[in-house]
Design a protein around this motif. Structure first.
Motif, PDB file in Angstrom:
ATOM      1  N   GLU A  14       0.873  -1.255  -0.054  1.00  0.00           N
ATOM      2  CA  GLU A  14      -0.182  -0.143  -0.008  1.00  0.00           C
ATOM      3  C   GLU A  14       0.906   1.265  -0.201  1.00  0.00           C
ATOM      4  N   TYR A  15       0.756   2.103  -1.025  1.00  0.00           N
ATOM      5  CA  TYR A  15       1.383   3.513  -1.001  1.00  0.00           C
ATOM      6  C   TYR A  15       0.674   4.719  -0.908  1.00  0.00           C
ATOM      7  N   VAL A  16       0.952   5.605  -0.258  1.00  0.00           N
ATOM      8  CA  VAL A  16       0.471   6.855  -0.097  1.00  0.00           C
ATOM      9  C   VAL A  16       0.881   7.921  -0.845  1.00  0.00           C
ATOM     10  N   VAL A  47      -3.248   3.849  -2.264  1.00  0.00           N
ATOM     11  CA  VAL A  47      -3.553   2.716  -3.496  1.00  0.00           C
ATOM     12  C   VAL A  47      -2.749   1.565  -3.338  1.00  0.00           C
ATOM     13  N   LYS A  48      -3.006   0.390  -3.622  1.00  0.00           N
ATOM     14  CA  LYS A  48      -2.264  -0.901  -3.611  1.00  0.00           C
ATOM     15  C   LYS A  48      -1.550  -1.076  -5.032  1.00  0.00           C
ATOM     16  N   ALA A  49      -0.332  -1.250  -4.881  1.00  0.00           N
ATOM     17  CA  ALA A  49       0.399  -1.492  -6.136  1.00  0.00           C
ATOM     18  C   ALA A  49       1.651  -2.198  -6.026  1.00  0.00           C
ATOM     19  N   LYS A  50       2.331  -2.809  -7.048  1.00  0.00           N
ATOM     20  CA  LYS A  50       3.321  -3.742  -6.986  1.00  0.00           C
ATOM     21  C   LYS A  50       4.673  -2.978  -6.368  1.00  0.00           C
ATOM     22  N   ASP A  51       4.823  -1.515  -6.845  1.00  0.00           N
ATOM     23  CA  ASP A  51       5.921  -0.855  -6.480  1.00  0.00           C
ATOM     24  C   ASP A  51       5.511   0.506  -6.490  1.00  0.00           C
ATOM     25  N   LYS A  52       6.318   1.667  -5.976  1.00  0.00           N
ATOM     26  CA  LYS A  52       6.115   3.046  -6.084  1.00  0.00           C
ATOM     27  C   LYS A  52       5.612   3.864  -7.442  1.00  0.00           C
ATOM     28  N   ASN A  53       6.708   3.228  -8.320  1.00  0.00           N
ATOM     29  CA  ASN A  53       6.197   3.546  -9.821  1.00  0.00           C
ATOM     30  C   ASN A  53       4.882   3.458 -10.249  1.00  0.00           C
ATOM     31  N   THR A  54       4.557   2.051  -9.986  1.00  0.00           N
ATOM     32  CA  THR A  54       3.162   1.647 -10.507  1.00  0.00           C
ATOM     33  C   THR A  54       2.196   2.623  -9.792  1.00  0.00           C
ATOM     34  N   ALA A  55       2.247   2.796  -8.530  1.00  0.00           N
ATOM     35  CA  ALA A  55       1.381   3.676  -7.547  1.00  0.00           C
ATOM     36  C   ALA A  55       1.336   5.087  -8.183  1.00  0.00           C
ATOM     37  N   LYS A  56       2.380   5.530  -8.577  1.00  0.00           N
ATOM     38  CA  LYS A  56       2.434   7.123  -9.097  1.00  0.00           C
ATOM     39  C   LYS A  56       1.760   6.896 -10.491  1.00  0.00           C
ATOM     40  N   SER A  57       1.920   5.847 -11.059  1.00  0.00           N
ATOM     41  CA  SER A  57       1.479   5.894 -12.624  1.00  0.00           C
ATOM     42  C   SER A  57      -0.088   5.852 -12.443  1.00  0.00           C
ATOM     43  N   GLN A  58      -0.707   5.131 -11.516  1.00  0.00           N
ATOM     44  CA  GLN A  58      -2.036   4.648 -11.346  1.00  0.00           C
ATOM     45  C   GLN A  58      -2.603   6.282 -10.946  1.00  0.00           C
ATOM     46  N   VAL A  59      -2.203   6.728 -10.074  1.00  0.00           N
ATOM     47  CA  VAL A  59      -2.767   8.079  -9.516  1.00  0.00           C
ATOM     48  C   VAL A  59      -2.564   9.097 -10.777  1.00  0.00           C
ATOM     49  N   MET A 115      -4.940  23.261 -18.446  1.00  0.00           N
ATOM     50  CA  MET A 115      -4.473  24.450 -19.161  1.00  0.00           C
ATOM     51  C   MET A 115      -4.385  25.428 -17.979  1.00  0.00           C
ATOM     52  N   VAL A 116      -4.669  25.509 -16.913  1.00  0.00           N
ATOM     53  CA  VAL A 116      -4.358  26.535 -15.948  1.00  0.00           C
ATOM     54  C   VAL A 116      -3.376  25.960 -14.515  1.00  0.00           C
ATOM     55  N   SER A 117      -3.648  24.565 -14.516  1.00  0.00           N
ATOM     56  CA  SER A 117      -2.918  23.872 -13.186  1.00  0.00           C
ATOM     57  C   SER A 117      -1.847  22.719 -13.676  1.00  0.00           C
ATOM     58  N   LYS A 118      -1.082  22.871 -12.597  1.00  0.00           N
ATOM     59  CA  LYS A 118      -0.006  21.501 -12.847  1.00  0.00           C
ATOM     60  C   LYS A 118      -0.115  20.714 -11.664  1.00  0.00           C
ATOM     61  N   ILE A 119       0.382  19.370 -11.821  1.00  0.00           N
ATOM     62  CA  ILE A 119       0.242  18.591 -10.696  1.00  0.00           C
ATOM     63  C   ILE A 119       1.600  18.027 -10.303  1.00  0.00           C
ATOM     64  N   SER A 120       2.027  17.672  -9.253  1.00  0.00           N
ATOM     65  CA  SER A 120       3.035  16.989  -8.715  1.00  0.00           C
ATOM     66  C   SER A 120       2.679  15.849  -7.922  1.00  0.00           C
ATOM     67  N   LEU A 121       3.175  14.758  -8.043  1.00  0.00           N
ATOM     68  CA  LEU A 121       3.033  13.592  -7.156  1.00  0.00           C
ATOM     69  C   LEU A 121       4.006  13.225  -6.456  1.00  0.00           C
ATOM     70  N   ASN A 122       3.892  12.915  -5.054  1.00  0.00           N
ATOM     71  CA  ASN A 122       4.936  12.190  -4.140  1.00  0.00           C
ATOM     72  C   ASN A 122       4.427  11.286  -3.462  1.00  0.00           C
ATOM     73  N   ILE A 123       5.361  10.166  -3.307  1.00  0.00           N
ATOM     74  CA  ILE A 123       4.992   9.012  -2.563  1.00  0.00           C
ATOM     75  C   ILE A 123       5.594   9.139  -1.129  1.00  0.00           C
ATOM     76  N   GLU A 124       4.518   9.173  -0.206  1.00  0.00           N
ATOM     77  CA  GLU A 124       4.956   9.063   1.222  1.00  0.00           C
ATOM     78  C   GLU A 124       5.654   8.094   1.652  1.00  0.00           C
ATOM     79  N   SER A 125       6.921   8.435   2.342  1.00  0.00           N
ATOM     80  CA  SER A 125       7.839   7.056   2.693  1.00  0.00           C
ATOM     81  C   SER A 125       7.345   6.599   4.066  1.00  0.00           C
TER      82      SER A 125
END
Length: 85
Positions: free
Chosen positions: A3-5, A50-62, A75-85
């Motif tokens: 499980e990854y946050v 999310v449940k995933a096999k690894d951090k990269n998969t969790a990030k891709s799913q989100v 168009m007006v917003s950007k997102i950044s994704l970070n995995i909680e350790s």
């Protein structure tokens, strides 16, 4: 599967007005004791677990969730994704 946050931070792109950040900055300036603060930008943060096999998969799913459900306006917003350790 582990499980990854995943933290998703949604903020306006540079050059897009940010009234909330401007209001906070103006309040700091009026108080007078925070003159070293020159810019404030506001953002929204979402936490996905999310449940995933690894951090990269969790990030891709989100990332896919955010894109498919149009959680942000690209168009007006950007997102950044970070995995909680």
């Amino acid at each position: 599967m582990a499980e990854y946050v995943v933290h998703v931070i949604i903020e306006n792109k540079p050059g897009i007005s940010d009234p909330e950040g401007d209001t906070i900055l103006n309040d700091l300036i009026l108080k007078g004791s925070f003159s070293n603060v020159t810019k404030v930008r506001s953002a929204q943060m979402l936490k996905f677990t999310v449940k995933a096999k690894d951090k990269n998969t969790a990030k891709s799913q989100v990332q896919k969730i955010c894109d498919d459900l149009r959680i942000y306006n690209p168009m007006v917003s950007k997102i950044s994704l970070n995995i909680e350790s």
